[in-house]
Design a protein around this motif. Structure first.
Motif, mmCIF file in Angstrom:
data_model
loop_
_atom_site.group_PDB
_atom_site.id
_atom_site.type_symbol
_atom_site.label_atom_id
_atom_site.label_comp_id
_atom_site.label_asym_id
_atom_site.label_seq_id
_atom_site.Cartn_x
_atom_site.Cartn_y
_atom_site.Cartn_z
ATOM 1 N N UNK A 139 1.073 -1.021 0.186
ATOM 2 C CA UNK A 139 0.367 0.059 0.077
ATOM 3 C C UNK A 139 0.956 1.260 -0.390
ATOM 4 N N UNK A 140 2.121 1.519 0.592
ATOM 5 C CA UNK A 140 2.743 2.116 1.107
ATOM 6 C C UNK A 140 3.353 2.629 -0.522
ATOM 7 N N UNK A 141 3.823 1.756 -1.224
ATOM 8 C CA UNK A 141 4.158 1.595 -2.654
ATOM 9 C C UNK A 141 3.550 2.336 -3.761
ATOM 10 N N UNK A 142 2.194 1.743 -3.913
ATOM 11 C CA UNK A 142 1.022 2.054 -4.372
ATOM 12 C C UNK A 142 0.695 3.097 -4.587
ATOM 13 N N UNK A 143 0.973 4.172 -3.104
ATOM 14 C CA UNK A 143 0.493 5.121 -2.287
ATOM 15 C C UNK A 143 1.152 6.760 -3.475
ATOM 16 N N UNK A 144 2.661 5.852 -3.529
ATOM 17 C CA UNK A 144 3.741 6.389 -4.001
ATOM 18 C C UNK A 144 3.861 5.840 -5.542
ATOM 19 N N UNK A 145 3.074 6.274 -5.979
ATOM 20 C CA UNK A 145 2.841 6.169 -7.600
ATOM 21 C C UNK A 145 3.940 4.769 -8.434
ATOM 22 N N UNK A 146 3.988 3.810 -7.465
ATOM 23 C CA UNK A 146 5.012 2.712 -8.317
ATOM 24 C C UNK A 146 3.988 1.528 -8.513
ATOM 25 N N UNK A 147 3.823 0.910 -8.763
ATOM 26 C CA UNK A 147 2.533 -0.114 -9.679
ATOM 27 C C UNK A 147 3.577 -1.309 -10.104
ATOM 28 N N UNK A 148 2.353 -2.598 -10.043
ATOM 29 C CA UNK A 148 3.543 -3.574 -9.046
ATOM 30 C C UNK A 148 2.868 -5.014 -9.327
ATOM 31 N N UNK A 149 2.968 -5.967 -9.585
ATOM 32 C CA UNK A 149 2.384 -7.379 -9.722
ATOM 33 C C UNK A 149 2.453 -8.267 -8.038
ATOM 34 N N UNK A 150 1.784 -8.849 -7.789
ATOM 35 C CA UNK A 150 2.336 -8.674 -6.210
ATOM 36 C C UNK A 150 1.998 -11.025 -6.588
ATOM 37 N N UNK A 151 2.949 -11.751 -5.439
ATOM 38 C CA UNK A 151 3.236 -13.334 -5.050
ATOM 39 C C UNK A 151 3.365 -13.411 -7.280
ATOM 40 N N UNK A 152 3.757 -13.285 -7.962
ATOM 41 C CA UNK A 152 3.606 -13.990 -9.188
ATOM 42 C C UNK A 152 4.970 -14.649 -9.439
ATOM 43 N N UNK A 153 4.106 -16.096 -9.398
ATOM 44 C CA UNK A 153 4.863 -16.669 -9.993
ATOM 45 C C UNK A 153 5.763 -18.020 -10.894
ATOM 46 N N UNK A 154 5.397 -16.712 -11.990
ATOM 47 C CA UNK A 154 6.503 -16.949 -13.084
ATOM 48 C C UNK A 154 7.994 -17.124 -12.360
ATOM 49 N N UNK A 155 8.335 -16.704 -10.836
ATOM 50 C CA UNK A 155 9.269 -15.700 -10.897
ATOM 51 C C UNK A 155 10.002 -16.926 -9.221
ATOM 52 N N UNK A 156 11.398 -17.097 -8.890
ATOM 53 C CA UNK A 156 11.594 -18.423 -7.634
ATOM 54 C C UNK A 156 11.026 -17.094 -7.063
ATOM 55 N N UNK A 157 10.165 -17.866 -5.888
ATOM 56 C CA UNK A 157 10.126 -17.763 -4.575
ATOM 57 C C UNK A 157 8.903 -17.347 -4.128
ATOM 58 N N UNK A 158 8.256 -17.063 -5.599
ATOM 59 C CA UNK A 158 6.868 -16.375 -5.685
ATOM 60 C C UNK A 158 7.059 -14.823 -4.838
ATOM 61 N N UNK A 159 7.566 -13.765 -5.679
ATOM 62 C CA UNK A 159 8.211 -12.419 -4.394
ATOM 63 C C UNK A 159 6.376 -11.634 -4.151
ATOM 64 N N UNK A 160 7.040 -11.211 -3.271
ATOM 65 C CA UNK A 160 5.747 -10.474 -2.981
ATOM 66 C C UNK A 160 5.121 -9.619 -3.802
ATOM 67 N N UNK A 161 6.827 -8.466 -4.482
ATOM 68 C CA UNK A 161 6.302 -7.484 -5.100
ATOM 69 C C UNK A 161 6.955 -7.390 -6.631
ATOM 70 N N UNK A 162 6.672 -7.344 -7.853
ATOM 71 C CA UNK A 162 7.768 -7.502 -8.680
ATOM 72 C C UNK A 162 7.780 -5.920 -9.816
ATOM 73 N N UNK A 163 8.748 -5.820 -9.449
ATOM 74 C CA UNK A 163 8.107 -4.617 -10.141
ATOM 75 C C UNK A 163 8.750 -4.266 -11.371
ATOM 76 N N UNK A 164 8.319 -4.674 -12.572
ATOM 77 C CA UNK A 164 9.169 -4.482 -13.742
ATOM 78 C C UNK A 164 9.748 -3.606 -14.672
ATOM 79 N N UNK A 165 9.327 -2.336 -14.565
ATOM 80 C CA UNK A 165 9.704 -1.091 -14.332
ATOM 81 C C UNK A 165 11.381 -1.186 -14.135
ATOM 82 N N UNK A 166 11.665 -1.103 -12.620
ATOM 83 C CA UNK A 166 12.395 -0.878 -12.373
ATOM 84 C C UNK A 166 13.572 -2.063 -12.276
ATOM 85 N N UNK A 167 13.177 -3.207 -12.701
ATOM 86 C CA UNK A 167 13.933 -4.672 -12.347
ATOM 87 C C UNK A 167 14.096 -5.063 -11.335
ATOM 88 N N UNK A 168 13.018 -4.363 -10.207
ATOM 89 C CA UNK A 168 13.351 -4.870 -9.403
ATOM 90 C C UNK A 168 12.526 -5.814 -8.004
#
Length: 150
Positions: free
Chosen positions: A17-46
């Motif tokens: 919610x903090x990241x969203x309020x700051x204007x970052x858009x992301x995917x959550x719990x993306x199963x395509x990546x090892x560990x199913x990350x909590x937040x995936x920010x493709x634009x920032x490769x983070x």
């Protein structure tokens, strides 16, 4: 144990919610990546992992304590969790991602705002930042650990 949630925990929701309020858009719990990350920010490769201090055996943390009963089971389980995390993070770095680890103890009320602001800065520092692992709780250059940025 059946009531322990694997995703959408209170600390994950807080970070997202903090990241969203700051204007970052992301995917959550993306199963395509090892560990199913909590937040995936493709634009920032983070990728951001929000870890509970107990479940990921946060070293040198006052919020983590080893269970007194069934010691052998818990020791093996927590050690396996840590090893799995290290392997998943290494694979993500090899794939060109920056991995940021946010620990539950870093989100205590007294230090929450500072940690979330630092997280935002770590994400947005450079759009195509160099791959590596950012974990503020691991001293850089410590033997056997990944360091602040690897």
């Amino acid at each position: 144990m059946s009531h322990i949630r694997g995703k959408d925990t209170s600390i994950e929701v807080l970070v997202r919610s903090y990241l969203f309020r700051r204007g970052l858009r992301f995917r959550k719990n993306d199963r395509r990546y090892p560990g199913h990350p909590d937040v995936v920010l493709p634009k920032w490769r983070t990728i951001v992992f929000v870890n509970g201090c107990f479940w990921h055996a946060h070293a040198n943390c006052k919020a983590f304590s080893r269970p007194k009963s069934n010691v052998e089971f818990w020791s093996v389980k927590l050690m396996r969790n840590g090893e799995r995390d290290r392997l998943q993070h290494a694979q993500l770095v090899a794939d060109g991602w920056r991995v940021i680890v946010v620990w539950e103890c870093e989100l205590a009320k007294s230090v929450r705002e500072a940690r979330l602001a630092r997280l935002y800065d770590q994400i947005t520092a450079t759009p195509d930042g160099q791959p590596g692992i950012i974990d503020d709780t691991i001293p850089a250059g410590s033997k056997g650990e990944l360091g602040a940025i690897v």
